[in-house]
Design an enzyme around this catalytic site. Structure first.
Site, PDB file in Angstrom:
ATOM      1  N   TYR A  29      38.223 -10.251   4.477  1.00 14.68           N
ATOM      2  CA  TYR A  29      38.883 -11.297   5.488  1.00 14.68           C
ATOM      3  C   TYR A  29      38.586 -12.840   4.999  1.00 14.68           C
ATOM      4  O   TYR A  29      39.807 -13.512   4.769  1.00 14.68           O
ATOM      5  CB  TYR A  29      38.216 -11.108   6.973  1.00 14.68           C
ATOM      6  N   SER A  38      42.111 -19.540   9.005  1.00 13.73           N
ATOM      7  CA  SER A  38      40.594 -19.259   9.669  1.00 13.73           C
ATOM      8  C   SER A  38      39.617 -20.067   9.166  1.00 13.73           C
ATOM      9  O   SER A  38      39.610 -20.432   8.064  1.00 13.73           O
ATOM     10  CB  SER A  38      40.459 -17.794   9.553  1.00 13.73           C
TER      11      SER A  38
END
Length: 305
Positions: free
Chosen positions: A220, A207
């Site tokens: 995250y 990501s």
């Protein structure tokens, strides 16, 4: 006699000093030459790879060589999720042997039913990727029932989406277990066969938050940053040991509209699972090493330093 001895000793010391100086000069010269050669090689490699990257970036997709996925055994973790569903569909339409891994058996069955309606055969395994023994057990089943895995796509991921002090401890642990530790177990399960065959492909879905810390993503972002480090280090190891036949692709997309990031207020429109999965398939076919979505992010994000 004493004076003569002292004189000879003095001459010997001076000769030794002269030899030491000469030796030091030789060593220094050799070190300087070695460093100069290393720098020259490094600069040449930087120029070569930068030029190659620039050319490939500017070359339209249809003009680049693409490998076939026909008959390839592809293990896809998180296969029942938004991006996973789209990836499974595109892989199946490319005539790959799609092996879905997901902990959500009900959702996975729906994906299988939809693909079978199009006439595609799909293999489904209910796997908890955070359980090392469960991963190894199902990896052996895949090898026995489907065949040796050609492509591994580590797509499974979760996000909590709270500020640091509001994230429950168990969710921090679970996020690390799903988003990064599971990659170690899946790669360990399938990499040895790829090494024996001399070819294979490992895809890590990371990501942009792994490249740039993001609000409400302390867990995250950290895990996705870890996937980048893991992937790049493994890539370096494989190349260092001469395993050139094993390709590695890391994909770093912006927020994806799958429901995982509900409540987020991004500065740009979220990506769709369809466009992300399409880009991943293209990257696999072209053996791309490093992909960001949007593409311009990889040129802009280094400016944060």
């Amino acid at each position: 006699m004493v004076l003569l001895f002292i004189r000879h000793l003095d001459i010997a010391i001076k000769k030794h000093e002269i030899m030491s100086v000469i030796g030091w000069i030789k060593r220094t010269t050799l070190i300087a030459i070695a460093i100069s050669l290393e720098v020259a090689v490094m600069l040449w490699l930087m120029f070569y790879f930068f030029t190659e990257t620039l050319i490939l970036t500017l070359t339209p997709t249809f003009m680049r060589t693409q490998k076939s996925l026909r008959g390839k055994v592809v293990v896809l973790t998180g296969g029942a999720g938004g991006v996973g569903q789209e990836l499974a569909l595109r892989l199946a339409r490319a005539n790959a042997k799609v092996v879905l891994w997901d902990i959500n058996e009900e959702a996975m069955v729906k994906v299988k039913d939809n693909l079978e309606k199009e006439g595609h055969q799909v293999y489904c395994y209910t796997v908890d990727v955070t359980d090392r023994k469960n991963v190894y057990k199902n990896a052996d089943l895949v090898k026995q029932e489907v065949g040796v895995v050609d492509i591994l796509i580590n797509n499974a991921g979760i996000v909590c989406g709270n500020t640091f002090l509001d994230i429950p401890d168990y969710m921090i642990e679970k996020t690390f277990q799903v988003n990064i530790l599971s990659n170690y177990w899946t790669v360990k399960a399938f990499l040895p066969d790829m090494l024996r065959k001399g070819k294979g492909h490992i895809v890590t879905v990371s990501s942009l938050t792994g490249m740039l810390g993001t609000y409400k993503c302390t867990d995250y972002s950290a895990t996705k940053h870890a996937t980048i480090g893991f992937h790049e280090s493994l890539h370096t190891e494989l190349k260092t040991h001469g395993h050139r036949g094993i390709s590695m692709t890391i994909v770093c997309p912006y927020f994806i509209n799958t429901g995982m990031f509900a409540g987020c207020k991004p500065n740009m429109p979220m990506l769709t699972p369809r466009e992300v999965s399409k880009r991943i398939i293209t990257a696999i076919k072209q053996n791309e090493v490093y992909v960001t979505m949007p593409t311009w992010a990889r040129f802009v994000l280094p400016l944060k330093q």
